[in-house]
Design a protein around this motif. Structure first.
Motif, short mmCIF file in Angstrom:
data_model
loop_
_atom_site.label_atom_id
_atom_site.label_comp_id
_atom_site.label_asym_id
_atom_site.label_seq_id
_atom_site.Cartn_x
_atom_site.Cartn_y
_atom_site.Cartn_z
N ILE A 47 0.84 -1.12 -0.14
CA ILE A 47 0.19 -0.11 -0.11
C ILE A 47 0.58 1.26 -0.08
O ILE A 47 -0.03 2.19 -1.22
CB ILE A 47 -1.03 -0.14 1.27
CG1 ILE A 47 -2.05 -0.83 1.27
CG2 ILE A 47 -1.62 1.55 0.96
CD1 ILE A 47 -3.15 -0.90 2.19
N VAL A 48 2.04 1.41 1.11
CA VAL A 48 2.74 1.99 1.48
C VAL A 48 4.50 1.57 1.03
O VAL A 48 4.46 1.07 1.53
CB VAL A 48 2.53 3.13 2.53
CG1 VAL A 48 3.37 3.88 2.17
CG2 VAL A 48 0.73 4.19 2.06
N ASP A 50 7.99 0.61 1.88
CA ASP A 50 8.59 0.26 2.94
C ASP A 50 6.88 -0.09 4.06
O ASP A 50 7.78 -0.05 5.73
CB ASP A 50 9.46 1.00 3.46
CG ASP A 50 10.70 1.34 2.58
OD1 ASP A 50 10.71 0.35 1.74
OD2 ASP A 50 11.34 2.77 2.39
N GLN A 51 5.51 0.21 4.02
CA GLN A 51 5.12 -0.52 4.94
C GLN A 51 4.77 -2.06 5.06
O GLN A 51 4.84 -3.04 3.58
CB GLN A 51 3.77 0.70 4.54
CG GLN A 51 2.44 -0.54 5.75
CD GLN A 51 1.26 0.63 4.67
OE1 GLN A 51 0.94 0.36 4.11
NE2 GLN A 51 0.36 1.63 5.70
N ARG A 52 4.65 -2.04 6.13
CA ARG A 52 4.42 -3.91 6.75
C ARG A 52 3.39 -4.43 6.75
O ARG A 52 2.86 -3.60 6.94
CB ARG A 52 6.12 -4.42 7.07
CG ARG A 52 6.95 -3.91 7.00
CD ARG A 52 8.00 -4.04 7.94
NE ARG A 52 9.47 -3.77 7.85
CZ ARG A 52 10.38 -4.94 6.57
NH1 ARG A 52 9.77 -5.47 5.58
NH2 ARG A 52 10.92 -4.57 6.75
N LYS A 53 3.17 -5.82 7.06
CA LYS A 53 1.73 -6.26 6.93
C LYS A 53 1.36 -6.61 9.05
O LYS A 53 2.07 -6.65 9.13
CB LYS A 53 0.97 -7.19 6.12
CG LYS A 53 0.85 -7.34 4.86
CD LYS A 53 0.91 -8.38 4.45
CE LYS A 53 0.47 -8.62 2.93
NZ LYS A 53 -0.44 -10.01 2.65
N LEU A 54 0.45 -5.93 9.25
CA LEU A 54 0.02 -6.15 10.78
C LEU A 54 -1.07 -7.52 10.82
O LEU A 54 -2.47 -6.72 10.25
CB LEU A 54 -0.41 -4.86 11.40
CG LEU A 54 -0.66 -5.24 12.46
CD1 LEU A 54 0.45 -5.97 13.91
CD2 LEU A 54 -1.35 -4.02 13.36
N ASN A 85 -4.06 2.48 10.42
CA ASN A 85 -2.55 2.40 9.66
C ASN A 85 -1.61 3.68 9.89
O ASN A 85 -2.40 4.36 9.61
CB ASN A 85 -2.82 2.10 8.30
CG ASN A 85 -4.01 0.69 7.66
OD1 ASN A 85 -4.07 -0.06 9.18
ND2 ASN A 85 -4.33 0.58 7.10
N ASP A 86 -0.39 3.44 9.49
CA ASP A 86 0.58 4.51 9.98
C ASP A 86 1.89 4.18 8.66
O ASP A 86 1.21 2.90 7.81
CB ASP A 86 1.87 5.15 11.16
CG ASP A 86 1.96 3.06 11.97
OD1 ASP A 86 1.85 2.01 11.03
OD2 ASP A 86 1.92 2.76 12.89
N GLU A 87 2.66 4.31 8.47
CA GLU A 87 3.56 4.31 7.34
C GLU A 87 4.53 3.11 7.31
O GLU A 87 4.98 2.44 7.00
CB GLU A 87 4.68 5.50 7.08
CG GLU A 87 5.66 5.79 8.71
CD GLU A 87 5.77 7.01 8.52
OE1 GLU A 87 7.23 7.05 9.69
OE2 GLU A 87 6.12 8.49 7.98
#
Length: 286
Positions: A47-48, A50-54, A85-87
């Motif tokens: 999505i963004v 360097d953004q990872r899944k949680l 969600n954040d970066e």
């Protein structure tokens, strides 16, 4: 370092509220009994940059795991809706885990059994062990209901609970009969004996008993009964459940339904005992 935008406790509370709003009552109740643990992943969300899944891991009681898994889409949708969600991380939904069972040994009348800590079965057996107001036979039925229910044998447990409830009804009727003998005319007492004590079925006995209890509503309110019809009809619900379980009807009682019924019986039992004890007195004072 992973710092969630919504802490795990807030996620749980909000998830329960959202499920209740969506009229997903069973799922909401499961989440109440579960533990929420965040599971951050190395995999990128896409999505963004360097953004990872949680993932929100919902650790549910083992007997509810199948139902929770069947409703994973609804749970995932709600979790994604709640999490901000954040970066660094984006919520990808929910995963179902297993909540560890914390057990404790309970000693009851020279028997030692292993039960889930703070479960409805454990709490009821503790209540029985220290209660001298309950007669030995009913205690035995209720102990068997808890012990067999804890092992997952809900049909057998339902029969035992039904037998205990029948004892309560029998003793309520006997005590109310004594009240009539002490406070009513001979004709009224004979009518009570004919309609209640000699009733052909338990249903008729309970119905006739309840009619007379409603006439004496102030008396029974002094024993803690606020809604007489509801309070006493609960005994008939248990009776019907026992009959369904004790005969090859094909009807099955869900364990959570049984736990609710058992917990409610524990709450009601104190009022039944108070009524039995006071109705038998020579003079009942309001």
């Amino acid at each position: 370092m992973f710092i969630p935008t919504v802490n795990e406790e807030s996620m749980k509370i909000t998830l329960v509220s959202l499920l209740e709003i969506e009229e997903q009552t069973e799922l909401a109740n499961i989440v109440k009994m579960s533990k929420i643990v965040y599971s951050p992943q190395w995999e990128f969300s896409g999505i963004v940059s360097d953004q990872r899944k949680l993932y929100v891991e919902i650790k549910v009681p083992v007997n509810l795991k199948k139902f929770a898994q069947e409703n994973i889409q609804m749970l995932s949708k709600c979790c994604r809706d709640i999490y901000e969600n954040d970066e660094d991380y984006a919520c990808s939904g929910a995963r179902i885990g297993t909540r560890a069972i914390v057990a404790e040994e309970i000693e009851y009348e020279d028997k030692v059994i292993l039960l889930e800590k703070d479960s409805v079965y454990t709490n009821f057996i503790k209540y029985l062990s220290g209660n001298d107001r309950i007669d030995a036979l009913q205690k035995n039925y209720l102990y068997e209901a808890c012990a067999t229910g804890n092992q997952g044998n809900i049909l057998a447990a339902s029969v035992m609970l039904g037998c205990a409830a029948e004892i309560s009804l029998k003793k309520l009727c006997e005590a109310f009969h004594i009240y009539y003998q002490n406070n009513h005319t001979e004709k009224e007492t004979e009518n009570f004996s004919s309609k209640v004590m000699k009733a052909k079925t338990a249903y008729i006995r309970l119905d006739e008993f309840t009619k007379r209890a409603e006439v004496h509503s102030d008396l029974f309110k002094s024993f803690g009964f606020e809604n007489l019809k509801l309070n006493f009809n609960f005994l008939d619900i248990i009776r019907q459940t026992r009959n369904d379980a004790g005969h090859p009807t094909g009807k099955r009682l869900d364990e959570n339904e049984f736990k609710t019924m058992l917990g409610n019986y524990q709450l009601s039992l104190g009022r039944y005992l108070t009524a039995i004890e006071n109705l038998s007195l020579p003079k009942v004072n309001l």
